[in-house]
Design an enzyme around this catalytic site. Sequence first.
Site, mmCIF file in Angstrom:
data_model
loop_
_atom_site.group_PDB
_atom_site.id
_atom_site.type_symbol
_atom_site.label_atom_id
_atom_site.label_comp_id
_atom_site.label_asym_id
_atom_site.label_seq_id
_atom_site.Cartn_x
_atom_site.Cartn_y
_atom_site.Cartn_z
ATOM 1 N N GLN A 133 11.930 16.824 -10.574
ATOM 2 C CA GLN A 133 11.898 17.164 -9.148
ATOM 3 C C GLN A 133 12.586 16.057 -8.365
ATOM 4 O OE1 GLN A 133 7.965 17.085 -7.576
ATOM 5 N NE2 GLN A 133 8.566 17.684 -5.524
ATOM 6 N N GLY A 134 13.756 16.342 -7.815
ATOM 7 C CA GLY A 134 14.550 15.318 -7.120
ATOM 8 C C GLY A 134 14.425 15.419 -5.620
ATOM 9 N N SER A 136 12.454 12.545 -3.512
ATOM 10 C CA SER A 136 12.365 11.219 -2.878
ATOM 11 C C SER A 136 13.614 10.385 -3.098
ATOM 12 C CB SER A 136 11.169 10.446 -3.444
ATOM 13 O OG SER A 136 9.999 11.186 -3.293
ATOM 14 N N GLU A 253 2.715 21.936 -6.186
ATOM 15 C CA GLU A 253 2.640 20.532 -6.584
ATOM 16 C C GLU A 253 1.266 19.955 -6.234
ATOM 17 O OE1 GLU A 253 5.631 17.937 -4.948
ATOM 18 O OE2 GLU A 253 4.924 16.253 -6.146
ATOM 19 N N SER A 374 1.639 10.893 0.202
ATOM 20 C CA SER A 374 0.563 9.887 0.214
ATOM 21 C C SER A 374 -0.682 10.420 0.922
ATOM 22 C CB SER A 374 1.053 8.613 0.907
ATOM 23 O OG SER A 374 1.142 8.858 2.298
ATOM 24 N N GLU A 376 -2.318 9.132 3.342
ATOM 25 C CA GLU A 376 -2.207 9.053 4.809
ATOM 26 C C GLU A 376 -1.471 10.285 5.336
ATOM 27 O OE1 GLU A 376 -1.354 6.642 2.715
ATOM 28 O OE2 GLU A 376 -2.748 5.017 3.166
HETATM 29 C C1 LIG Z 1 3.984 7.998 -10.014
HETATM 30 C C2 LIG Z 1 4.874 8.633 -9.009
HETATM 31 C C3 LIG Z 1 5.571 9.797 -9.338
HETATM 32 C C4 LIG Z 1 6.435 10.380 -8.417
HETATM 33 N N1 LIG Z 1 7.174 11.473 -8.789
HETATM 34 C C5 LIG Z 1 8.091 11.978 -7.932
HETATM 35 C C6 LIG Z 1 8.956 13.034 -8.345
HETATM 36 O O1 LIG Z 1 8.871 13.541 -9.472
HETATM 37 N N2 LIG Z 1 9.866 13.470 -7.476
HETATM 38 C C7 LIG Z 1 10.007 12.958 -6.210
HETATM 39 O O2 LIG Z 1 10.860 13.418 -5.471
HETATM 40 N N3 LIG Z 1 9.202 11.948 -5.786
HETATM 41 C C8 LIG Z 1 8.253 11.441 -6.629
HETATM 42 N N4 LIG Z 1 7.447 10.399 -6.221
HETATM 43 C C9 LIG Z 1 7.656 9.821 -4.902
HETATM 44 C C10 LIG Z 1 6.540 10.123 -3.908
HETATM 45 O O3 LIG Z 1 6.630 11.455 -3.457
HETATM 46 C C11 LIG Z 1 6.672 9.117 -2.754
HETATM 47 O O4 LIG Z 1 6.404 7.836 -3.300
HETATM 48 C C12 LIG Z 1 5.709 9.401 -1.627
HETATM 49 O O5 LIG Z 1 6.026 10.599 -0.964
HETATM 50 C C13 LIG Z 1 5.695 8.250 -0.589
HETATM 51 O O6 LIG Z 1 6.992 7.943 -0.197
HETATM 52 P P1 LIG Z 1 7.534 6.443 -0.254
HETATM 53 O O7 LIG Z 1 7.230 5.883 -1.605
HETATM 54 O O8 LIG Z 1 8.948 6.437 0.175
HETATM 55 O O9 LIG Z 1 6.648 5.626 0.758
HETATM 56 P P2 LIG Z 1 6.870 5.546 2.341
HETATM 57 O O10 LIG Z 1 7.184 6.880 2.877
HETATM 58 O O11 LIG Z 1 7.818 4.428 2.613
HETATM 59 O O12 LIG Z 1 5.432 5.137 2.817
HETATM 60 C C14 LIG Z 1 4.935 3.782 2.697
HETATM 61 C C15 LIG Z 1 3.523 3.751 3.258
HETATM 62 O O13 LIG Z 1 3.542 4.127 4.640
HETATM 63 C C16 LIG Z 1 2.659 5.216 4.870
HETATM 64 N N5 LIG Z 1 3.248 6.146 5.861
HETATM 65 C C17 LIG Z 1 4.527 6.578 5.901
HETATM 66 N N6 LIG Z 1 4.694 7.439 6.923
HETATM 67 C C18 LIG Z 1 3.505 7.569 7.522
HETATM 68 C C19 LIG Z 1 3.006 8.330 8.618
HETATM 69 N N7 LIG Z 1 3.807 9.148 9.310
HETATM 70 N N8 LIG Z 1 1.691 8.233 8.955
HETATM 71 C C20 LIG Z 1 0.860 7.402 8.266
HETATM 72 N N9 LIG Z 1 1.258 6.646 7.209
HETATM 73 C C21 LIG Z 1 2.548 6.728 6.840
HETATM 74 C C22 LIG Z 1 2.502 5.906 3.546
HETATM 75 O O14 LIG Z 1 1.275 6.571 3.443
HETATM 76 C C23 LIG Z 1 2.574 4.731 2.579
HETATM 77 O O15 LIG Z 1 1.312 4.121 2.467
HETATM 78 C C24 LIG Z 1 6.567 9.817 -7.131
HETATM 79 C C25 LIG Z 1 5.846 8.670 -6.774
HETATM 80 C C26 LIG Z 1 5.013 8.072 -7.708
HETATM 81 C C27 LIG Z 1 4.271 6.820 -7.320
#
Ligand SMILES: Cc1cc2nc3c(=O)[nH]c(=O)nc-3n(C[C@H](O)[C@H](O)[C@H](O)COP(=O)(O)OP(=O)(O)OC[C@H]3O[C@@H](n4cnc5c(N)ncnc54)[C@H](O)[C@@H]3O)c2cc1C
Length: 395
Positions: A133-134, A136, A253, A374, A376
């Site tokens: 799943q692409g 992020s 998902e 996440s 949040e």
């Molecule tokens: C083990 C694992 C597997 C994953 N697998 C996939 C996958 O297969 N495909 C894929 O596409 N992605 C995948 N992901 C990515 C995942 O979807 C993202 O990590 C997640 O959506 C958070 O995005 P970010 O890491 O960019 O954090 P950010 O968006 O940068 O967030 C950082 C922090 O800020 C908080 N935050 C951000 N915006 C807000 C808001 N508006 N209000 C309150 N708090 C906020 C978040 O809760 C978090 O604590 C995976 C992640 C992990 C850890």
Amino acid sequence: MADLVSAPPDLRDAAGYATSLAAALTDPSSPLPGFRGPEASTTELRVEHGRALLAELHIQGWNRYGWPVEAGGLGGGARHRAAFYDELSRAGIPAPEQNVILETIGPPILRFGPDLAARFLPACLRGEESWAQGFSEPEAGSDLAALRCRASREGPDGDFVVNGQKTWTTLGHLATRIALLCRTGSTESRHRGLSMLLVDLDSPGVTVRPIRMSTGTNETAEVFFTDVRVRADRVIGEVGQGWAIAMYLLQYERGMYAWMRQAVLFGLLGQLAEQVPAGARENGATRRALGEARLATAALRARSGVTVRRLADGETVGPDASADKLLLSRAEQTVLDVARRVLGPMFVLDPGAEAERWRSTWFYTRAASIYGGSAEIQRGILADRVLMLPGENDR
Ligand SMILES: Cc1cc2nc3c(=O)[nH]c(=O)nc-3n(C[C@H](O)[C@H](O)[C@H](O)COP(=O)(O)OP(=O)(O)OC[C@H]3O[C@@H](n4cnc5c(N)ncnc54)[C@H](O)[C@@H]3O)c2cc1C
């Protein structure tokens, strides 16, 4: 979804299917009980186990229930698939790792790209290929509408050329194809300018680098696209429909994955009960902690069961699935925190494979409040779109 006209009558409803599958998974004359055992220690071995298991289940037809005939299945729906994960776990057989992604991407491809589903889903059911799943990117996780990976149309056939990067792609380094959410409109168009393509990961210009996690294993990957050519017939749905498809996908998902994991967590709780050190068995705090973990898992089962029924009935679950996702992260982390407490020094110090599995599972559960959106973000969705609470500026 096609009905099960060709299936034996006792398998047409999910309860009958579950009973027959349970018997097959424990039938000593079948190879299936040979797949019992704890999860393998590396992602690569788990996917390999999944491939072999899927191939065997496919011969007997068990994993074809729940998928339409046109896509290599035998008919039925989400209820059959939910029963499949429950029964595997009850029989002590780890579910195929790659099905986590199949359950996420399969339903939207069936709904929005049935021709692509007919071409490629049968090989997933046979265990011959798996998907990723692409969504992020390094600068677009929670704020998915900010993604920058671009697909530009080129040439007389309207093929695409893709440039950009994805990250945290679960099982990306072991996958055959990726459902790529990418920008086909202007950057300012945000969620309106997105499309979803099914891209072969062995295409020229694709580089996949596994990411080593704190679990010590390669769970996710970075995927780079440099002038990758993708044929026009690989668009899932329509150009510009990417956001709507992504929202449809997130129900699975968050909801179906929650169901898959409750089955696994109940299995872990059973193992934990057997491994509680003798002196701790009658300890009130230990019993209370185990009870709380069981409650969190039961809440997850009850809630995700409702979601599975709604999905099976063709309802739009939408933002409600955020509750499943929150209950999932709570149950994952509660069960493994209890394991860490109950197993005591063995959890930290024991060099054996069993202790290593508990440690690595504990580490992965820390990500449960991040992946799939996440905690949040889920709370924000529930506040704004389910509970309709006033925004901070409205108070
Ligand atoms: C083990 C694992 C597997 C994953 N697998 C996939 C996958 O297969 N495909 C894929 O596409 N992605 C995948 N992901 C990515 C995942 O979807 C993202 O990590 C997640 O959506 C958070 O995005 P970010 O890491 O960019 O954090 P950010 O968006 O940068 O967030 C950082 C922090 O800020 C908080 N935050 C951000 N915006 C807000 C808001 N508006 N209000 C309150 N708090 C906020 C978040 O809760 C978090 O604590 C995976 C992640 C992990 C850890």
